[in-house]
Structure formats: C-alpha cells, structure tokens
Write a protein that holds these residues in place. Structure first.
Motif, short mmCIF file in Angstrom:
data_model
loop_
_atom_site.label_atom_id
_atom_site.label_comp_id
_atom_site.label_asym_id
_atom_site.label_seq_id
_atom_site.Cartn_x
_atom_site.Cartn_y
_atom_site.Cartn_z
N VAL A 6 -34.03 22.97 22.24
CA VAL A 6 -33.65 22.78 20.84
C VAL A 6 -32.30 23.45 20.64
CG1 VAL A 6 -34.25 23.17 18.42
CG2 VAL A 6 -36.06 22.73 20.10
N LEU A 7 -31.32 22.70 20.18
CA LEU A 7 -29.96 23.20 20.00
C LEU A 7 -29.66 23.35 18.52
CD1 LEU A 7 -28.11 20.87 22.55
CD2 LEU A 7 -29.23 23.07 22.98
N ILE A 8 -29.30 24.57 18.11
CA ILE A 8 -29.06 24.85 16.70
C ILE A 8 -27.66 25.46 16.54
CG2 ILE A 8 -29.92 25.94 14.60
CD1 ILE A 8 -32.63 26.26 15.96
N PRO A 9 -26.67 24.66 16.15
CA PRO A 9 -25.35 25.22 15.85
C PRO A 9 -25.38 25.93 14.51
CG PRO A 9 -25.35 22.85 15.46
CD PRO A 9 -26.72 23.20 15.97
N CYS A 10 -24.81 27.14 14.44
CA CYS A 10 -24.94 27.93 13.21
C CYS A 10 -23.64 28.61 12.82
CB CYS A 10 -26.00 29.01 13.40
SG CYS A 10 -27.68 28.44 13.14
N TYR A 11 -23.41 28.62 11.52
CA TYR A 11 -22.34 29.41 10.94
C TYR A 11 -22.83 29.96 9.60
CZ TYR A 11 -17.94 30.56 8.59
OH TYR A 11 -16.95 31.21 7.90
N ASN A 12 -23.10 31.24 9.56
CA ASN A 12 -23.57 31.92 8.35
C ASN A 12 -24.84 31.27 7.78
OD1 ASN A 12 -21.52 33.81 8.47
ND2 ASN A 12 -20.21 32.78 6.97
N GLU A 13 -25.89 31.27 8.58
CA GLU A 13 -27.18 30.73 8.15
C GLU A 13 -28.28 31.79 8.21
OE1 GLU A 13 -27.26 28.04 6.74
OE2 GLU A 13 -25.78 26.66 7.57
N ALA A 14 -27.92 33.04 7.87
CA ALA A 14 -28.88 34.14 7.95
C ALA A 14 -30.07 33.93 7.02
CB ALA A 14 -28.18 35.46 7.61
N ASP A 83 -29.72 21.21 12.51
CA ASP A 83 -28.92 22.21 11.80
C ASP A 83 -29.77 23.44 11.49
OD1 ASP A 83 -26.75 20.51 11.85
OD2 ASP A 83 -27.15 19.67 9.87
N GLY A 84 -29.08 24.55 11.26
CA GLY A 84 -29.78 25.81 11.00
C GLY A 84 -30.01 26.12 9.54
N ASP A 85 -29.83 25.11 8.67
CA ASP A 85 -29.91 25.36 7.23
C ASP A 85 -31.27 25.04 6.62
OD1 ASP A 85 -29.85 22.63 7.46
OD2 ASP A 85 -27.92 22.35 6.46
N ASP A 86 -32.25 24.70 7.47
CA ASP A 86 -33.62 24.39 7.02
C ASP A 86 -33.68 23.19 6.07
OD1 ASP A 86 -36.40 24.83 7.03
OD2 ASP A 86 -36.30 25.96 5.14
N THR A 87 -32.83 22.21 6.30
CA THR A 87 -32.90 20.98 5.50
C THR A 87 -33.72 19.89 6.19
OG1 THR A 87 -30.78 20.26 6.46
CG2 THR A 87 -30.70 21.39 4.33
N TYR A 88 -33.99 20.08 7.50
CA TYR A 88 -34.77 19.08 8.25
C TYR A 88 -36.14 19.64 8.61
CZ TYR A 88 -30.22 16.82 8.92
OH TYR A 88 -29.02 16.22 8.72
N SER A 89 -37.14 18.78 8.52
CA SER A 89 -38.50 19.20 8.84
C SER A 89 -38.74 19.17 10.34
CB SER A 89 -39.50 18.27 8.14
OG SER A 89 -40.81 18.53 8.59
N MET A 149 -24.45 10.15 9.83
CA MET A 149 -23.99 11.53 9.84
C MET A 149 -25.11 12.56 9.88
SD MET A 149 -20.75 11.20 7.22
CE MET A 149 -20.21 12.87 7.59
N THR A 150 -26.31 12.14 10.21
CA THR A 150 -27.41 13.10 10.29
C THR A 150 -27.17 14.12 11.39
OG1 THR A 150 -29.79 13.33 10.67
CG2 THR A 150 -28.69 11.52 11.80
N GLY A 151 -27.58 15.35 11.15
CA GLY A 151 -27.46 16.40 12.16
C GLY A 151 -28.73 16.60 12.96
#
Length: 307
Positions: A6-14, A83-89, A149-151
């Motif tokens: 599982v690959l999660i690119p992150c920028y300020n997703e604390a 994505d690391g923003d918890d928008t996807y289930s 454009m889905t992540g």
C-alpha cells in the motif's frame, strides 16, 4: 518481493494518517504499508511509523516526484495507491487488489465520480474540473474512463515498472490514465466510497494552478501520443483559413479578371503552406510514435519487468 504493498504519498496529513494506515492494515493485514513523506512540517512521518507503516522520504516537492520514487524503489506483485487524507474507504481495497492478482488487470481505477464524490465534495470548481478533464480525455483518446483524477488505484508490477513518470505534481493521475490507454494496458473501474476531508484538514490541490497544469498535461500528451490527429486538426484549421481568405480573391478574379489584395494572397499562401507542413509533421511523428509502441511491446514480451 512483497505480494501487496500500500503506497501512501503524504504532505502534512498528521490529522488523518494514523487512521488511514490502521484502516488499510485491518483490511490487508498481509500488505506492507509505505508512507512517503514529502517535506511535511507536522508529525505525519512520526504518526505513520507509530501506526505501523514503513516511512520513507521524498525531498523533491510534488506528488509526481513521490510516485516516481515509490515505483522505482519498491518491488511487489500488486501496488495499491491511496491518499493519506482519509477521503477513500479501505473497504474496496481487497477487491481492487484481487482484480490485479487474480484477473491480471494492470490498472484498477477507484471511481469516486460514480459514487459519493459530487455529494461529498464541497469545492464546486473541483467538480467542474473533474468533469472537464474526464470529457477531454475520453473524447481525445476514444475511451470511457469515469474518473481520471482519482488518487485511489491498484497496479500490476508490469504497469509500475513500465510507466515513465514525467509529471512532478498532481497531474500524475492524468498521465497514468493516458499511458494506460495508449499502451493498451488492461483497465478496470469500480465505484469506491468517497468522503470529504475532515474539518481542519486542508487540500494541497490548488484549483486554478493545478487545474491549468492538468489541462496542459492533457494537450501535451495528446500531441505526444496522437501527433497525426493533433497536428492534423491544427493543419486543417490553417487550410480552412487559407480557403476562406482565397475565396473572395477568386470571386473577384472571375468577375473582373484582376487579382486584388496581393498582400492577402501572400499571407493565405503562407498559411496554406504552414497547414500542409503541419500535416507532414503529424505523419512523421505518427510513424515515430508507432515505432515506439512496437519497441514497447517487444520489451514487454521479453519479460523485462520480471525477476
């Protein structure tokens, strides 16, 4: 080599990264979860490691740069990107991975737009942008992809190792889609649950500047992947303009026997020549692109993407 990563690119997703890692660990307990921190100024990396992820760093800013490093550095049979923003289930993760592992699908697209995206997303310009990008690509490339454009995507190893990442930012998803269409990779789409960002979580996507980059990427890849059509359209416009300028001169010549407006005649001749040159450029580039496709297929047939 891992079976599933599982690959999660992150920028300020604390605010959300711990939950994202935990959710995907529970659904895919056998998977290795990688969080690539892209110069975060909060505790994203620390919290990801605490949740059980393998944390790595990419110091070149931009999602495309992060994906490039992920694809180069990690070997697996199936890659799940989210994505690391918890928008996807995470509920759809197993189905997406099974499509890659059991049905040999090269790219599984997590389709938000056929699910809850338009009701959940509170940024109307993003909704319009998604529709515009989807329409442009489907018209240009003769496809029927529902979410460009889905992540949230899953990939085969062949796709990952044979995908030349050129983009640096959020236009990377558009580039992935066009590459898969052009190289005839197998694509599957499944509707996935989408929820808007939590209060206090800020999107890194700039509607205007990143939207312009995405549209520019579409037309750049249109030129690169379908040069005959691209230059043919422009050449046709030039030729039609030359004809429109020439008709009044021709009518006057038949009526009076004189050739008026020599400057206009010179300009339309130059425009017509430019149109034919554009056609010639399109034909030459089309031959080159076809040759590249043949070489790509030969490389795939040799199994260079496998150990």
């Amino acid at each position: 080599m891992d079976k599933i990563v599982v690959l999660i690119p992150c920028y300020n997703e604390a605010q959300t990264i711990e939950k994202v890692v935990s959710d995907f660990r529970s659904v895919l307990p056998e998977a290795t979860i990688y969080v690539y921190d892209n110069n975060s100024t909060d505790k994203t990396a620390e919290l990801a490691a605490k949740a059980g992820a393998v944390v790595r760093y990419e110091y070149r800013q931009g999602k495309g740069n992060v994906i490039r490093s992920m694809f180069r550095q990690i070997d697996a049979e199936c890659y799940l990107m989210v994505d690391g923003d918890d928008t996807y289930s995470a509920d759809n993760a197993r189905e997406m991975c099974d499509l890659v592992l059991c049905r040999q699908v090269d790219m599984v697209v997590g389709d938000r737009l056929s699910s809850t995206y338009f009701s959940e997303n509170k940024r109307p310009f993003h909704n319009t942008g998604n529709r515009l990008v989807r329409s442009l690509i489907n018209v240009i490339f003769g496809s029927d992809i529902k979410d460009i454009m889905t992540g949230y995507r899953a990939f085969s190893r062949d796709f990952v190792k044979f995908f030349p990442v050129l983009s640096k930012g959020f236009e990377i998803e558009t580039e992935m889609t066009i590459h898969a269409l052009d190289k005839n990779f197998s694509i599957a789409e499944i509707p996935v649950g989408y929820r808007d960002r939590q209060e206090g979580s800020v999107s890194k996507l700039n509607t205007v500047s990143d939207g312009i980059k995405v549209i520019t990427t579409i037309f750049t890849l249109f030129r690169d992947y379908k040069p005959l059509l691209f230059f043919g359209i422009i050449g046709t416009v030039f030729c039609l303009l030359a004809i429109a300028l020439f008709v009044p001169i021709l009518v006057t010549f038949f009526n009076t026997g004189a050739v008026p407006n020599f400057p206009t005649l010179i300009v339309l001749t130059a425009v017509a020549v430019a149109g034919f040159l554009l056609y010639a450029c399109g034909i030459i580039c089309e031959v080159i692109v076809k040759k590249h496709r043949q070489l790509f297929e030969l490389l795939m047939n040799q199994g260079c993407g496998h150990d």
